[in-house]
Design an enzyme around this catalytic site. Structure first.
Site, PDB file in Angstrom:
ATOM      1  CG  LEU A   1      -2.009  -1.015   1.323  1.00 49.02           C
ATOM      2  CD1 LEU A   1      -2.626  -0.995   2.704  1.00 49.02           C
ATOM      3  CD2 LEU A   1      -3.058  -0.748   0.264  1.00 49.02           C
ATOM      4  N   GLY A   2       2.014   1.143   0.584  1.00 48.74           N
ATOM      5  CA  GLY A   2       2.856   2.328   0.657  1.00 48.74           C
ATOM      6  C   GLY A   2       4.033   2.088   1.571  1.00 48.74           C
ATOM      7  CD  GLN A   3       9.037   1.850   2.498  1.00 49.55           C
ATOM      8  OE1 GLN A   3       8.711   0.986   1.701  1.00 49.55           O
ATOM      9  NE2 GLN A   3       9.835   1.604   3.531  1.00 49.55           N
ATOM     10  N   GLY A   4       5.800   3.509   4.879  1.00 50.08           N
ATOM     11  CA  GLY A   4       5.727   4.391   6.039  1.00 50.08           C
ATOM     12  C   GLY A   4       7.117   4.748   6.506  1.00 50.08           C
ATOM     13  N   GLY A   5       7.187   5.507   7.544  1.00 44.84           N
ATOM     14  CA  GLY A   5       8.467   5.939   8.060  1.00 44.84           C
ATOM     15  C   GLY A   5       9.358   4.785   8.457  1.00 44.84           C
TER      16      GLY A   5
ATOM     17  N   GLY B   1       8.861   1.412   7.511  1.00 44.34           N
ATOM     18  CA  GLY B   1       8.786   0.192   6.718  1.00 44.34           C
ATOM     19  C   GLY B   1       7.541   0.175   5.858  1.00 44.34           C
TER      20      GLY B   1
ATOM     21  CB  VAL C   1       1.745  -0.085   4.934  1.00 44.33           C
ATOM     22  CG1 VAL C   1       0.384  -0.505   5.471  1.00 44.33           C
ATOM     23  CG2 VAL C   1       2.450   0.797   5.943  1.00 44.33           C
TER      24      VAL C   1
ATOM     25  CE  LYS D   1       4.802   1.533  11.035  1.00 41.35           C
ATOM     26  NZ  LYS D   1       4.493   2.592  11.994  1.00 41.35           N
TER      27      LYS D   1
ATOM     28  CG  ASP E   1       5.603  11.903  11.273  1.00 42.67           C
ATOM     29  OD1 ASP E   1       5.727  13.009  10.705  1.00 42.67           O
ATOM     30  OD2 ASP E   1       5.912  10.834  10.724  1.00 42.67           O
TER      31      ASP E   1
END
Ligand SMILES: *[C@@H]1O[C@H](CO)[C@@H](O)[C@H](O)[C@H]1NC(C)=O
Ligand SMILES: *[C@@H]1O[C@H](CO)[C@@H](O)[C@H](O)[C@H]1NC(C)=O
Ligand SMILES: *[C@@H]1O[C@H](CO)[C@@H](O)[C@H](O)[C@H]1NC(C)=O
Ligand SMILES: *[C@@H]1O[C@H](CO)[C@@H](O)[C@H](O)[C@H]1NC(C)=O
Ligand SMILES: *[C@@H]1O[C@H](CO)[C@@H](O)[C@H](O)[C@H]1NC(C)=O
Ligand SMILES: *[C@@H]1O[C@H](CO)[C@@H](O)[C@H](O)[C@H]1NC(C)=O
Ligand SMILES: *[C@@H]1O[C@H](CO)[C@@H](O)[C@H](O)[C@H]1NC(C)=O
Ligand SMILES: *[C@@H]1O[C@H](CO)[C@@H](O)[C@H](O)[C@H]1NC(C)=O
Length: 816
Positions: free
Chosen positions: A504-508, A510, A512, A526, A623
């Site tokens: 789904l995406g890249q969090g701070g 790692g 997701v 996550k 954040d």
């Protein structure tokens, strides 16, 4: 003439033309009463209303702008915009202009019928047979009454309050009928559907005013009990130049009431959708409702903010302090340091200037004097405190508390005396006892100290041996968290072995992934990168924090998974991704109109308020940004990503960190530059988000072509040039009330003020977003100039370098 307008007219334009034409030639007409033969109709082309004797109030059908729903309501006649104080068919709005308000001559009840003659609302029939003639009148007080021929009130709107308390209205319990009159908030400012807050009288113990929240009916705010002069939490009412307040307690009823000292004052008290009570006064000069109460909110107003046996002191270094003779149990309340000595040795500590605590389990007697009150309390083992019942007569009346003392605070002025039972040290009566006692105590202390040191030593050694996982498990058990642990294999299966297509995406910390569990439940996983900054410590932090947090504007943690150095968090899946996905995209941004945007801002504010205050832990997100605001299937916002959140002890207001984490563009100056953070850092980020939502532009990356300003600078410039509306995202073409958008911009600017102390806290923000109060003028925001990246703080050049160097990296993990 009105009848000549064909009802079935097909062409909308024709209808509009006709209505406009008719509006020029028809005068609105008023009624002074409704009778069985003269009902109140709601035709499109006629303004018929019921008006009170001297024209203060008006009743009729109305609808809110934007919504076509028609309601029967009461409002102030000559005040614009329309100020509604009561609505009949709150849950059954009419969808057209076919409504008719009728009164039944034989039974004496009121009803609203729709076009097909169905009763969509009705008042209860009176208990006795009415004498004729029956008529409906609107009184000067704003009370709509059904009267019979003998002037008996068969029914009155004041008995069924909406969300507004008008002078003369009773709030409380009628024991004869069992009827409880209470205010009920609206769902929103434009939707009178019953909301979740109720303002009424709690009749347990000594009766007190409380605002409760459904469905669990827990108290959110407690003005308190009556002390003979005023409600204990509202001492200002004693000297109020406009009103006098009353509290009546007898066998028949208990009620609170305010009355005007000058009948020409227009004053109302409203339980707003957010659950606060606000008292407003109409100013003929400014043509505006001014807020009389509350002057300002402070944290101690929140019910039981500090927990049991604590005292809330806003002027203290820490808001919460244990009561005398109590110590913190580190679980939101205080416990007695030593048990009460029931028979002798107990005495009372006097607290002055107090708002008395919760009286729902108190006992009182009107005839007992204060001295007897003390004796009586001493003689009963479970009595923990006492106070005078009626302060209007010195030394009169007695009020006792048992068990815990809840929700007591210091008032700036007008508080009263409160006597807390405490235990005095033993061995005080005889010198001999004292000596022996001294030796015994001395020896005991020595032994205790030895034992304690021994235990600490042993524990430390044991703890060192424990593996991290074990320690974590221990802690998990200790904190009583029932958090499911998923096994690695099932998560791997659910996410297609963490396939790229599920990402789904890249969090701070790692990537997701989206996953579907074997039972069909959709999840977001996550997966914390092994090289991430988030070690076991942060992981535990996040898990413990989120597991405890439950709020509809926070993303829900379903569980976690730990295997060796592989750590994962499993969240509920948010089908609509995150806010940035919508608002910064030229096509998708057209999908969310202004009403939705305001709702999203309101939701984020509430989620943040919960983190800061309501969750009992004081949590700073650190954040907050649009990509951390996820949207559920109804586009309701949920704050996510607490990896860097820090719990704050209640006694800690500000902290410093040498690890500056967060995302530039959302960080306040004091944090980016000095690394100092507080709840006001989140308020700053929130303000940036508000301005981003309204403008549809990112704070970072936005450059005003003419002036080289960032978004905050741009917004500020438009504000001082008195053209703030130009900030609005012009790709959104839904209708907006200018004053409403102006308020959001105004609040946004207040949140991004340079100095943390100039920014409002989140409870004020929630309040300001929802009320018509006058807001303070903002000054120049922090990080105003964008030209050469210099900040307006006296920061060192090194920090400025850090700021510009890292401009490209979205989430910054460590700046220095
Ligand atoms: C009805 O009253 C409203 C508000 O006062 C006004 O705007 C409207 O023109 C009136 N309509 C007619 C048909 O008189
Ligand atoms: C209406 O106004 C008149 C004249 O000012 C006053 O005498 C009367 O008391 C008022 N009636 C009510 C119900 O307020
Ligand atoms: C009137 O109310 C009835 C019952 O709620 C409903 O079935 C009917 O459609 C309504 N008629 C109009 C014209 O709204
Ligand atoms: C009718 O009486 C019931 C029970 O007391 C009450 O809940 C309801 O609100 C009343 N309805 C109206 C319109 O007065
Ligand atoms: C308090 O005392 C005054 C004077 O005796 C009396 O008028 C009043 O009713 C008392 N109030 C209560 C709540 O008992
Ligand atoms: C009541 O208020 C009105 C308007 O504010 C004022 O003109 C009038 O003098 C006041 N009456 C009294 C008795 O104070
Ligand atoms: C409340 O705080 C102020 C300021 O620190 C202090 O002087 C006062 O004694 C405190 N009151 C109580 C009852 O603790
Ligand atoms: C103490 O007070 C409570 C509450 O009024 C009462 O139930 C209890 O019987 C009293 N106990 C004694 C010993 O008087």
């Amino acid at each position: 003439m009105i009848e000549t307008v064909p009802k079935s007219m097909e062409s909308f334009e024709m209808l509009v033309v006709c209505v406009l034409f008719l509006s020029l030639i028809t005068m609105s007409s008023t009624l002074d009463m409704i009778t069985p033969t003269q009902p109140l109709r709601d035709p499109v082309n006629e303004n018929v209303t019921l008006v009170s004797t001297n024209g203060t109030f008006e009743a009729g059908f109305f609808s809110h702008e934007k919504s076509g729903s028609r309601y029967l309501g009461i409002w102030y006649k000559n005040i614009s915009p329309r100020t509604v104080v009561w609505v009949a068919n709150k849950e059954t709005p009419l969808q057209d202009h076919s409504g008719v308000l009728e009164v039944d001559g034989d039974e004496g009840f009121l009803s609203i019928k729709n076009g097909t003659g169905a009763k969509i609302w009705f008042s209860n029939a009176s208990s006795h047979t009415p004498s004729k003639p029956v008529a409906v009148e609107l009184l000067e007080s704003g009370n709509m009454v059904v009267k019979d021929g003998d002037n008996n009130f068969l029914w009155q709107s004041f008995d069924y309050p909406d969300d507004t308390l008008l002078p003369g209205m009773k709030l409380g319990m009628n024991f004869k009928t069992g009827h409880h009159r209470a205010l009920r908030s609206w769902k929103s400012f434009t939707d009178p559907t019953p909301g979740e807050f109720v303002f009424g009288v709690d009749t347990r113990g000594l009766p007190q005013l409380v605002i409760t929240k459904e469905p669990s009916d827990y108290i959110v705010y407690r003005p308190g009990s009556w002390n003979g002069l005023s409600i204990t939490g509202l001492p200002g009412e004693i000297t109020d130049p406009l009103i006098k307040s009353f509290f009546v307690m007898n066998e028949d009823e208990i009620f609170y009431q305010i009355q005007l000292l000058n009948s020409s004052t227009k004053l109302r008290s409203r339980l707003i959708p957010e659950g606060y009570q606000v008292r407003l006064i109409w100013s003929d000069e400014t043509k505006r409702w001014d807020t009389q109460y509350p002057g300002s909110f402070d944290e101690c107003e929140r019910y039981s903010l500090c927990g049991a046996n604590t005292i809330c002191n806003v002027s203290g270094a820490h808001h919460c302090e244990c009561l005398s003779g109590f110590q913190s149990n580190f679980a939101d309340s205080c416990d007695r340091t030593a048990p009460l000595d029931c028979n002798k040795g107990d005495k009372f500590e006097k607290y002055e200037g107090m708002k008395l605590p919760d009286t729902s389990s108190s006992w009182y007697d009107k005839s007992i004097s204060l001295q007897e009150c003390e004796k009586l309390c001493l003689s009963n083992c479970s009595c923990t405190a006492y106070a005078q019942l009626n302060i209007s007569v010195p030394g009169s009346g007695c009020l006792h508390w048992f068990h815990d003392i809840v929700d007591i605070r210091i008032l700036a002025q007008g508080g009263q005396d409160f006597y807390l039972r405490i235990t005095t040290p033993k061995f005080q009566d005889h010198a001999f006892n004292r000596k022996i006692g001294g030796i015994v105590v001395g020896c005991t202390i020595f032994i205790i100290v030895l034992v304690v040191f021994g235990i600490i030593f042993c524990l430390k050694r044991k703890k060192l041996k424990q593996s991290e996982t074990n320690y974590w498990k221990d802690k998990n058990e200790k904190d009583d968290i029932d958090l499911p642990i998923f096994d690695f294999l099932s998560i791997s299966n659910a996410t297609n072995n963490f396939s790229e297509s599920n990402k789904l995406g890249q969090g701070g910390f790692g990537p997701v992934y989206k996953g579907i569990l074997s039972d069909g439940q959709e999840i977001a996983v996550k997966r914390l990168s092994k090289t991430s900054g988030q070690g076991l410590e942060e992981f535990k932090n996040e898990v413990m924090l989120i597991a405890k947090l439950q709020h509809r504007n926070l993303v829900k943690l379903l569980g976690c998974s730990i295997q060796q150095d592989e750590k994962m968090l499993i969240y509920e899946f948010m089908p609509n991704r995150s806010l940035d996905y919508f608002i910064f995209d030229s096509t998708r941004s057209t999908l969310i109109g202004w009403a939705k945007r305001f709702e999203i801002i309101g939701g984020i504010a509430k989620g943040l308020l919960y983190l800061h205050q309501d969750s009992r832990l004081k949590i700073i997100h650190r954040d907050l940004k649009t990509s951390n605001v996820l949207l559920d299937s109804n586009m309701k916002p949920k704050i996510s990503d607490f990896g860097m959140a820090r719990t704050f002890g209640l006694d800690q207001d500000e902290a410093n960190t040498n690890k500056v984490m967060g995302t530039y563009g959302y960080m306040p100056p004091e944090y980016a530059v000095h690394g100092s953070f507080s709840v006001k850092s989140d308020v700053f980020s929130f303000g940036v988000i508000v301005l981003e939502i309204i403008s549809g532009r990112k704070n970072r990356g936005f450059r005003d072509p003419n002036n080289q300003l960032n978004l905050l600078g741009h917004a500020w410039r438009l504000w001082i040039e008195k053209r703030p509306m130009e900030l609005m995202d012009d790709s959104v073409d839904s209708v907006v009330v200018p004053s409403e958008i102006l308020r959001y911009i105004h609040v946004g600017l207040l949140c991004v003020q340079q100095r943390p102390e100039d920014r409002p806290n989140m409870s004020s923000v929630v309040f300001m977003l929802n009320s018509e109060t006058l807001l303070p003028e903002p000054t120049q925001p922090g990080f105003y100039t964008g030209k050469n990246n210099s900040t307006t703080t006296d920061s060192s050049s090194r920090n400025c370098d850090a700021y510009s160097l890292n401009e490209m990296s979205e989430t910054l993990v460590e700046a220095r």
